[in-house]
Design a protein around this motif. Structure first.
Motif, short mmCIF file in Angstrom:
data_model
loop_
_atom_site.label_atom_id
_atom_site.label_comp_id
_atom_site.label_asym_id
_atom_site.label_seq_id
_atom_site.Cartn_x
_atom_site.Cartn_y
_atom_site.Cartn_z
N PRO A 39 -11.06 7.04 -2.38
CA PRO A 39 -10.51 5.69 -2.59
C PRO A 39 -9.55 5.60 -3.77
N SER A 40 -9.83 6.34 -4.85
CA SER A 40 -8.93 6.32 -6.01
C SER A 40 -7.58 6.93 -5.66
N ALA A 41 -7.60 7.99 -4.85
CA ALA A 41 -6.34 8.63 -4.46
C ALA A 41 -5.51 7.73 -3.57
N LEU A 42 -6.17 6.88 -2.79
CA LEU A 42 -5.45 5.99 -1.87
C LEU A 42 -5.11 4.65 -2.51
N ALA A 43 -5.70 4.34 -3.66
CA ALA A 43 -5.51 3.03 -4.29
C ALA A 43 -4.04 2.69 -4.57
N PRO A 44 -3.20 3.62 -5.03
CA PRO A 44 -1.81 3.25 -5.31
C PRO A 44 -1.05 2.70 -4.10
N PHE A 45 -1.52 2.97 -2.90
CA PHE A 45 -0.83 2.47 -1.70
C PHE A 45 -1.37 1.11 -1.27
N GLY A 46 -2.55 0.74 -1.73
CA GLY A 46 -3.14 -0.53 -1.34
C GLY A 46 -3.88 -0.41 -0.01
N LEU A 177 -20.45 -3.51 2.52
CA LEU A 177 -19.50 -4.44 3.15
C LEU A 177 -19.88 -5.89 2.87
N LEU A 178 -21.16 -6.14 2.60
CA LEU A 178 -21.61 -7.51 2.36
C LEU A 178 -21.17 -8.03 0.99
N PHE A 179 -20.76 -7.14 0.09
CA PHE A 179 -20.39 -7.52 -1.27
C PHE A 179 -18.88 -7.50 -1.49
N ILE A 180 -18.12 -7.42 -0.41
CA ILE A 180 -16.66 -7.37 -0.54
C ILE A 180 -16.11 -8.69 -1.06
N ASP A 181 -15.22 -8.58 -2.00
CA ASP A 181 -14.50 -9.74 -2.53
C ASP A 181 -13.02 -9.52 -2.23
N ALA A 182 -12.42 -10.40 -1.46
CA ALA A 182 -11.04 -10.23 -1.01
C ALA A 182 -10.06 -10.14 -2.17
N ARG A 183 -10.43 -10.69 -3.33
CA ARG A 183 -9.52 -10.66 -4.47
C ARG A 183 -9.35 -9.25 -5.04
N ASN A 184 -10.28 -8.37 -4.73
CA ASN A 184 -10.20 -7.01 -5.25
C ASN A 184 -9.16 -6.15 -4.53
N PHE A 185 -8.74 -6.56 -3.34
CA PHE A 185 -7.86 -5.71 -2.54
C PHE A 185 -6.46 -5.59 -3.12
N GLY A 186 -5.97 -6.65 -3.73
CA GLY A 186 -4.61 -6.60 -4.24
C GLY A 186 -3.59 -6.71 -3.12
N SER A 187 -2.35 -6.32 -3.41
CA SER A 187 -1.27 -6.39 -2.43
C SER A 187 -1.53 -5.42 -1.28
N PHE A 188 -1.23 -5.83 -0.04
CA PHE A 188 -1.49 -5.00 1.13
C PHE A 188 -0.74 -3.68 1.03
N ASN A 189 0.51 -3.72 0.59
CA ASN A 189 1.30 -2.51 0.38
C ASN A 189 1.81 -2.54 -1.06
N SER A 190 1.10 -1.86 -1.93
CA SER A 190 1.45 -1.87 -3.35
C SER A 190 2.21 -0.62 -3.77
N SER A 191 2.68 0.15 -2.80
CA SER A 191 3.33 1.43 -3.13
C SER A 191 4.80 1.26 -3.50
N GLY A 192 5.41 0.13 -3.12
CA GLY A 192 6.83 -0.05 -3.35
C GLY A 192 7.69 0.61 -2.30
N GLN A 193 7.08 1.27 -1.31
CA GLN A 193 7.81 1.90 -0.22
C GLN A 193 7.78 0.99 1.00
N SER A 194 8.52 1.39 2.02
CA SER A 194 8.44 0.68 3.29
C SER A 194 7.04 0.90 3.88
N ALA A 195 6.68 0.09 4.86
CA ALA A 195 5.36 0.22 5.47
C ALA A 195 5.17 1.60 6.09
#
Length: 518
Positions: A39-46, A177-195
Motif C-alpha cells: 500500500p505504501s508503494a501504491l500510495a503516491p498514485f492514489g 473494511l468496516l473502519f474505512i474513512d473516506a477522508r483518508n483516500f485523498g485524491s483519486f489520481n494523485s500522481s499528476g499523470q493522466s489516468a
C-alpha cells in the motif's frame, strides 16, 4: 545417494504434496513480505492504483488458467521449462530453466532483505549493518535446512506458515473494511499523470505481487494426482491472493491517511494500530510479516532446486543438480547452490548502494516474466495446431482468448520493467548460452535435439534392410514399464536410447553404403 541419470534409469522422487500443500505452496510463494509494504508503494498514485491492481489481477488469473491447462496436458516437474521444451525445442527449454532459476535465487535475496526489516522491529532496532547481514543469512538458511529434511516436512511447514500469515491479512481484508474513512483516500489520481499513465505506472508495481503463481506447476512431479491437483492449486491459490491483495489494500487506504501512507514503512501495522489504538496490534502484524517471509523463502527455496533438477534429468543443466539425497529424494545440490548465490547477492546488497539492490529485484521480475511469456506462447501454439482435434469450438475459443491475454500481459510486464532492466535482463539471459554449449559438447550432440536424426537413421536403415536383405521373423522385445521421469516426455529418453545403441553420431551415408555392399 542416488546417482544422476539423464534419461530416467532412476525412479522419480515420491509425490508427497496433496492439494492443500500445493495450494499453500502457491499462496506462500506469491504472498511474501512485499504485500505488507505494497500500500505504501501504491500510495503516491492514489486510489486509482486499485484499478491497476484489478487489471494486473486479471492478467495474473489468465496466466494461472494457462498454467493450469498446461499442467493437465503435461503433469511433470519443471513447469515453464517443460512447456517451452515441448513446444519450441531443447534450447528454448534450457533458456526458460536458466531464466527461472535466476529469478528464484535472486528473488530470495529480495524477500529476505524485506523480511529483515520486520525482524528488526524487535531486534537490532538500531539497524547495524553487519547484524542485519547476519539476520538475513539466518533467514535464508533456515528454509534451506527445512527443505533438506524432505518434501513432506517442507509442505507441512508451508501449510502452517500460510495459515498463520493469512489470519491478519484476512482480518484486514474483512473487518478492516468496516473502519474505512473516506477522508483518508485523498485524491483519486494523485500522481499528476493522466489516468492511463497512472494505471500503467501503478501496475508496474502491482504485478510484482503475483510472482510465484506457477509454483505448483514447477513441482508437479512432487504433487499427488498432478493432472487434477496442480490446476486447482494454481487457480485457487491465485484467486485467494487476489482477494486478499485488493481488499486488504483497500482497507489500508481507508484507515491510514493518504499523507502518512506514502511515508509508512509498515502500512498494515499502521492500519491495525489506527483501528485498535496502541501498538500491540501493529506488533502482531509485524510477527505475521516475519512468518509470511519465512514461509515464502521456504517455498522459493524448493523452486530454486526443482526447476534445475527437472532440466538436469534431461541433460539440459549440469548433472550435479539431478543428484538426490535420502529417501525423500532431496535435490541437495540445487538447494545449496541457490542459497549460496542468494547469500552472496544479499551481502552485496547490504554493502553497496540501495539502487543496486533495486535493480536486482527488477531483474528477478523480468527473468520470471520471460518463462511466463514462453508458457503462454506454448499453450497458444498447441491450441492452434492441435486444439481442434481435442476441444469443442467453444472451449477452443475460450482457451485461445485466455492464452492470448496471458501473452499480452507478459509483454506488458516486460515493457513495464524499464529499458535498463530489459538490457541487463537480456545480458543475463544470454549468459546461459556458454553453459548450453558446454553441456552439448559434453554429450557429443550437435543441434536442438538428436531424436529426429535417430528416427531418420532408423527409417533409412530399415528401408535398405527390407530392399536388400531378407528379413527374419521379428522377435518381440520383452515388455517393461518405462521408469518414471521428472518431465514425462520422450525427447531425452529417445536421445539416450540412440546413444546407447549407435553412439553419439549417426552417419546415414555409411549405413547405406554398408547395406548396399552386403
Amino acid at each position: 545417494m542416488s546417482s544422476p541419470t539423464r534419461s530416467g534409469s532412476r525412479p522419480a522422487p515420491p509425490a508427497a504434496l496433496g492439494l492443500p500443500a500445493a495450494s499453500a505452496l502457491v499462496i506462500g510463494s506469491i504472498i511474501g513480505t512485499g504485500v505488507f509494504a505494497l500500500p505504501s508503494a501504491l500510495a503516491p498514485f492514489g486510489p486509482i492504483s486499485l484499478v491497476a491492481f484489478v487489471v494486473v489481477t486479471l492478467g495474473a488469473l489468465a496466466l494461472a488458467m494457462t498454467f493450469g491447462s498446461l499442467s493437465k496436458r503435461t503433469p511433470a516437474s519443471g513447469g515453464p521449462y517443460v512447456y517451452a521444451r515441448e513446444a519450441f525445442g531443447e534450447f528454448a527449454g534450457f533458456l526458460n530453466a536458466w531464466s527461472y532459476w535466476i529469478t528464484a535465487w535472486a528473488g530470495n535475496a529480495a524477500i529476505v532483505v524485506a523480511w529483515v526489516g520486520y525482524v528488526e522491529v524487535f531486534v537490532n532496532t538500531g539497524h547495524h549493518k553487519w547484524m542485519s547481514v547476519l539476520l538475513a543469512l539466518v533467514g535464508l538458511w533456515i528454509p534451506a535446512a527445512i527443505n533438506f529434511t524432505g518434501v513432506r516436512n517442507m509442505g507441512a511447514f508451508q501449510v502452517i506458515t500460510t495459515v498463520l500469515k493469512f489470519v491478519p491479512l484476512v482480518f484486514m481484508a474483512t473487518v478492516g473494511l468496516l473502519f474505512i474513512d473516506a477522508r483518508n483516500f485523498g485524491s483519486f489520481n494523485s500522481s499528476g499523470q493522466s489516468a492511463l499513465g497512472a494505471i500503467s505506472a501503478a501496475a508496474a508495481i502491482a504485478l510484482f505481487s503475483y510472482l510465484g503463481l506457477e509454483a505448483a506447476s514447477v513441482v508437479a512431479g512432487r504433487v499427488r494426482e498432478p493432472g487434477r491437483n496442480v490446476p486447482r492449486a494454481t487457480v485457487y491459490g491465485t484467486l485467494a491472493c487476489a482477494v486478499i491483495y485488493i481488499l486488504g489494500t483497500l482497507a489500508v487506504f481507508g484507515t491510514v491517511s493518504h499523507s502518512k501512507l506514502g511515508s509508512s514503512t509498515a502500512p498494515f501495522t499502521d492500519a491495525a494500530n489506527n483501528i485498535f489504538g496502541g501498538s500491540w496490534a501493529g506488533d502482531i502484524v509485524a510477527v505475521a510479516a516475519i512468518i509470511s517471509g519465512i514461509g515464502a523463502l521456504n517455498g522459493w527455496t524448493m523452486l530454486c532446486a526443482e526447476m534445475p533438477y527437472a532440466a538436469a534429468r534431461d541433460g539440459l543443466f549440469p548433472s550435479a543438480f539431478a543428484r538426490l539425497r535420502g529417501e525423500g529424494g532431496v535435490p541437495a545440490f540445487g538447494i545449496v547452490a541457490s542459497t549460496v548465490l542468494a547469500s552472496l547477492i544479499t551481502v552485496f546488497s547490504y554493502t553497496r548502494f540501495d539502487d543496486v539492490f533495486t535493480k536486482i529485484v527488477l531483474l528477478s521480475v523480468l527473468t520470471a516474466v520471460i518463462p511466463y511469456l514462453f508458457s503462454a506462447a506454448a499453450q497458444l501454439y498447441w491450441l492452434l495446431v492441435r486444439g481442434r482435434e481435442t476441444l469443442s469450438a467453444r472451449r477452443l475459443a475460450r482457451d485461445v482468448t485466455v492464452s492470448a491475454l496471458a501473452m499480452a500481459f507478459s509483454y506488458w510486464s516486460i515493457q513495464g520493467s524499464g529499458y535498463q532492466t530489459v538490457y541487463y535482463g537480456l545480458f543475463v539471459l544470454l549468459l546461459g548460452m556458454p553453459v548450453y554449449v558446454w553441456l552439448k559438447h559434453g554429450q557429443g550432440v550437435y543441434g536442438e535435439t538428436a531424436a529426429g536424426q535417430s528416427t531418420a537413421a532408423s527409417a533409412v536403415e530399415s528401408a535398405v534392410e527390407c530392399a536388400v536383405v531378407p528379413q527374419a521373423p521379428a522377435v518381440p522385445a520383452p515388455s517393461a514399464e518405462p521408469p518414471t521421469r521428472a518431465p514425462e516426455t520422450q525427447v531425452a529418453t529417445e536421445r539416450a536410447t540412440r546413444r546407447s545403441r549407435t553412439g553419439p553420431v549417426v552417419d546415414l551415408r555409411s549405413i547405406t553404403r554398408r547395406r548396399h555392399h552386403n
